[in-house]
Write a protein that holds these residues in place. Sequence first.
Motif, short mmCIF file in Angstrom:
data_model
loop_
_atom_site.label_atom_id
_atom_site.label_comp_id
_atom_site.label_asym_id
_atom_site.label_seq_id
_atom_site.Cartn_x
_atom_site.Cartn_y
_atom_site.Cartn_z
N SER A 57 37.82 39.28 46.75
CA SER A 57 37.31 37.44 46.76
C SER A 57 35.92 37.26 47.03
O SER A 57 35.33 36.91 45.57
N ALA A 58 34.72 38.70 47.14
CA ALA A 58 33.27 38.54 46.29
C ALA A 58 33.05 38.69 45.24
O ALA A 58 31.97 37.72 44.69
N ASP A 59 34.14 39.02 44.42
CA ASP A 59 33.83 39.43 43.30
C ASP A 59 33.97 38.48 42.01
O ASP A 59 33.39 38.04 41.28
N LEU A 60 35.18 37.91 42.80
CA LEU A 60 35.20 36.67 41.82
C LEU A 60 34.58 35.58 42.26
O LEU A 60 34.39 34.71 41.80
N THR A 61 33.92 34.96 43.06
CA THR A 61 32.99 34.40 43.30
C THR A 61 31.74 34.35 42.71
O THR A 61 31.03 33.29 42.35
N GLU A 62 31.02 35.76 42.53
CA GLU A 62 30.46 35.99 40.95
C GLU A 62 30.86 35.40 39.84
O GLU A 62 29.90 34.75 39.08
N GLN A 68 30.47 30.89 47.82
CA GLN A 68 32.23 31.36 48.61
C GLN A 68 32.69 30.37 49.12
O GLN A 68 33.89 30.34 48.52
N SER A 69 32.28 29.28 49.43
CA SER A 69 33.52 28.52 50.02
C SER A 69 33.69 27.19 49.09
O SER A 69 34.96 27.07 49.18
N ALA A 70 33.15 27.34 47.71
CA ALA A 70 33.53 26.47 46.88
C ALA A 70 34.85 27.54 46.44
O ALA A 70 35.70 26.99 45.41
N ALA A 91 42.75 49.12 53.12
CA ALA A 91 40.23 49.92 53.86
C ALA A 91 39.99 49.43 54.56
O ALA A 91 39.22 49.33 55.44
N ASP A 92 39.75 47.53 54.17
CA ASP A 92 38.85 47.43 55.29
C ASP A 92 39.29 46.05 55.38
O ASP A 92 39.33 44.76 54.73
N ARG A 93 39.99 45.47 56.30
CA ARG A 93 40.59 44.17 56.81
C ARG A 93 39.84 42.76 56.53
O ARG A 93 40.41 41.88 57.09
N ARG A 94 38.21 42.89 57.27
CA ARG A 94 37.99 41.61 56.24
C ARG A 94 37.85 41.22 54.91
O ARG A 94 37.22 39.98 54.71
N GLY A 95 38.13 42.12 53.96
CA GLY A 95 38.61 41.58 52.47
C GLY A 95 38.91 41.41 52.09
O GLY A 95 40.49 41.41 52.80
N ILE A 96 39.88 40.32 51.35
CA ILE A 96 40.29 39.78 50.60
C ILE A 96 40.35 40.94 49.25
O ILE A 96 39.75 39.62 48.49
#
Length: 124
Positions: A57-62, A68-70, A91-96
């Motif tokens: 999700s973070a890569d998609l934001t970039e 991030q919210s949008a 691997a990282d439950r915080r990541g989506i």
Amino acid sequence: MSDVAEQGLVQEWHELLSRYSAVFGTLDSRLQERHGIGASEFEALERLATCDHQCRSADLTEAVHLSQSATSRLVARLEKEGLVQRALCEADRRGIFVTLTDAGRERYLAAKRTHREVLTATLR
């Protein structure tokens, strides 16, 4: 910086904003009319289609140049339409991870031609 140089720089900035606005507005309206998605949704689908149909999700934001919210709201709309799926990273439950569905790939491929036509008409 001299006043003349500064004025030239500001003028160049305004011209860039004007060109961006014209291209983005045309992209947004044509993609919406023909494919039911906006320019930002297309950018998200294209990013997913070109990175093994899945990305964080973070890569998609970039990639879509939104906050991030949008981006989260954009992904929620795409998910509601069945174009993407979200899943927690093992691997990282915080990541989506956001994954392109078959319907998303079909919509992207259909909209890609419109996207490229608009770019060709407005940027050349």
